[in-house]
Design a protein around this motif. Structure first.
Motif, mmCIF file in Angstrom:
data_model
loop_
_atom_site.group_PDB
_atom_site.id
_atom_site.type_symbol
_atom_site.label_atom_id
_atom_site.label_comp_id
_atom_site.label_asym_id
_atom_site.label_seq_id
_atom_site.Cartn_x
_atom_site.Cartn_y
_atom_site.Cartn_z
ATOM 1 N N GLU A 102 0.813 -1.221 0.000
ATOM 2 C CA GLU A 102 0.000 0.000 0.000
ATOM 3 C C GLU A 102 0.846 1.271 0.000
ATOM 4 N N ARG A 103 2.159 1.138 -0.077
ATOM 5 C CA ARG A 103 3.014 2.328 -0.005
ATOM 6 C C ARG A 103 2.902 3.214 -1.234
ATOM 7 N N TRP A 104 2.367 2.680 -2.320
ATOM 8 C CA TRP A 104 2.163 3.501 -3.512
ATOM 9 C C TRP A 104 1.218 4.668 -3.217
ATOM 10 N N ARG A 105 0.339 4.501 -2.219
ATOM 11 C CA ARG A 105 -0.593 5.586 -1.893
ATOM 12 C C ARG A 105 0.145 6.802 -1.347
ATOM 13 N N ILE A 106 1.193 6.556 -0.577
ATOM 14 C CA ILE A 106 2.000 7.666 -0.060
ATOM 15 C C ILE A 106 2.713 8.381 -1.201
ATOM 16 N N LEU A 107 3.245 7.600 -2.144
ATOM 17 C CA LEU A 107 3.948 8.203 -3.275
ATOM 18 C C LEU A 107 2.978 8.988 -4.160
ATOM 19 N N VAL A 108 1.757 8.468 -4.327
ATOM 20 C CA VAL A 108 0.758 9.206 -5.116
ATOM 21 C C VAL A 108 0.414 10.531 -4.453
#
Length: 372
Positions: A102-108
């Protein structure tokens, strides 16, 4: 007897150039480093100290260091820093216990924030103030949905799993964003002619400034739930954010008050002569000038707040410094504390230096009209 003077015509070709020892690099060195025997002695001592410290530091940090690999075996033959430690612990250092998938949400959310700041650097875009207000309202909602999840099909991630550099930036960002308007209101309240408002603001500022930040965090985390009705509780991170914002707002209020007091009395009289109301005169005339004068103090408070985020460890939050240091407790990485603290120091320096340089840029830009 009267003397007669002859008019000698000026010839620019007769002017002699300045002495070579006063211009160029030689002149700068003579004037700034060896202008007197004492200054020359200090310069030589400083150069000797740099010779003793800088080459060994560069050898350990860069030239003899290991940058590849993510296991202790990669650093077996090195005499310099083992940056493989950072490679191996990167996920925890930057994201804490946030689920890897779910770390892609932070990058988004980070990409959205960077893209949202682009209009501020477009000179032809004139509605920057309205855009900034809208951004302050909309972006926190988007960011919270992405970070916390639980909506739009996103997996819910509790705040106890937030950590690392991500958590540090969340605390610093919310604290900075909330403390500035709160500090401005407290500064105006402290100078208010209404006794009740003035006393309340003075009491809050002096009470908060009179205790350390650790006390505020401890009160927000441990003592506050004791005064709430049974069954009512707030998230630990939310309580920390409130504590940081209030603490920083008290200091910010004094910085802004200094700018208000430095304003010439004529500015207040001019605003009154124009028939402006209190809020119109403050918003259009007084506050813009006062805030411009105290930009260094405001940024100084922001930098202090960013570094103080490390104190959240006392209430059990896993911030960037703690995430970086905790990896050295791993049996495979024992003895790598220097790498952990050196890496943490570099990251903190990058953020603090960037804030400092931006404040200088902003200060020069706003004072450009007064330089002529």
């Amino acid at each position: 007897m009267a003397t007669q003077t002859e008019n000698i015509p000026f010839n620019a070709g007769d002017s002699l150039p300045p002495p070579a020892a006063t211009t160029g690099v030689v002149g700068w060195v003579r004037q700034n480093l060896f202008s007197s025997p004492f200054n020359a002695l200090l310069t030589l001592a400083a150069l000797y100290l740099l010779w003793l410290t800088v080459p060994p530091a560069l050898n350990w940090l860069i030239f003899d260091a290991t940058f590849t690999g993510d296991t202790p075996e990669a650093c077996a033959a090195t005499t310099g820093a083992c940056w493989s430690y950072v490679n191996a612990r990167a996920g925890q250092i930057f994201f804490g216990f946030y689920p890897p998938d779910e770390r892609w949400r932070i990058l988004v959310a980070l990409i959205i924030l960077v893209a949202a700041f682009v209009p501020f650097f477009v000179r032809t875009f004139e509605a920057k103030l309205s855009y900034a207000v809208g951004l302050l309202i909309v972006y926190p909602i988007i960011a919270y949905i992405l970070f916390a999840g639980g909506a739009f099909g996103l997996e819910a991630v509790p705040t106890r799993d937030w950590g690392g550099l991500f958590l540090t930036l969340v605390i610093a960002g919310v604290g900075i964003t909330a403390s500035l308007p709160l500090g401005i209101l407290l500064a105006l309240g402290r100078r208010s002619e209404m006794p009740v408002v003035r006393i309340l603001c003075v009491t809050f500022i002096e009470l908060v400034r009179g205790v350390p930040l650790i006390t505020v965090l401890f009160m927000a985390s441990v003592m506050l739930p004791l005064f709430l009705p049974p069954g009512v509780n707030f998230d630990k991170l939310l309580r920390a954010l409130v504590g940081f914002s209030l603490f920083s707002a008290a200091y910010m209020a004094e910085v802004v008050r200094g700018g208000l007091q430095a304003m010439p009395k004529g500015q207040y009289e001019a605003a009154s002569a124009l028939g402006l109301s209190y809020w119109q005169s403050m918003g259009l005339i007084i506050l813009p000038q006062a805030l411009r004068m105290v930009i260094p103090g405001i940024v100084n408070t922001f930098i202090g707040l960013f570094k103080d985020t490390t104190l959240v460890i006392i209430i059990g939050l896993f911030d960037f410094l703690n995430a970086t240091q905790s990896g050295t407790n791993d049996a495979n990485w024992i003895g790598r504390s220097m790498e952990a603290y050196a890496f943490a120091a570099m990251i903190y320096w990058v953020f603090c230096f960037a804030m400092s340089r931006y404040s200088i840029h902003l200060e020069n830009k706003l004072n450009r009209g007064r330089q002529h």
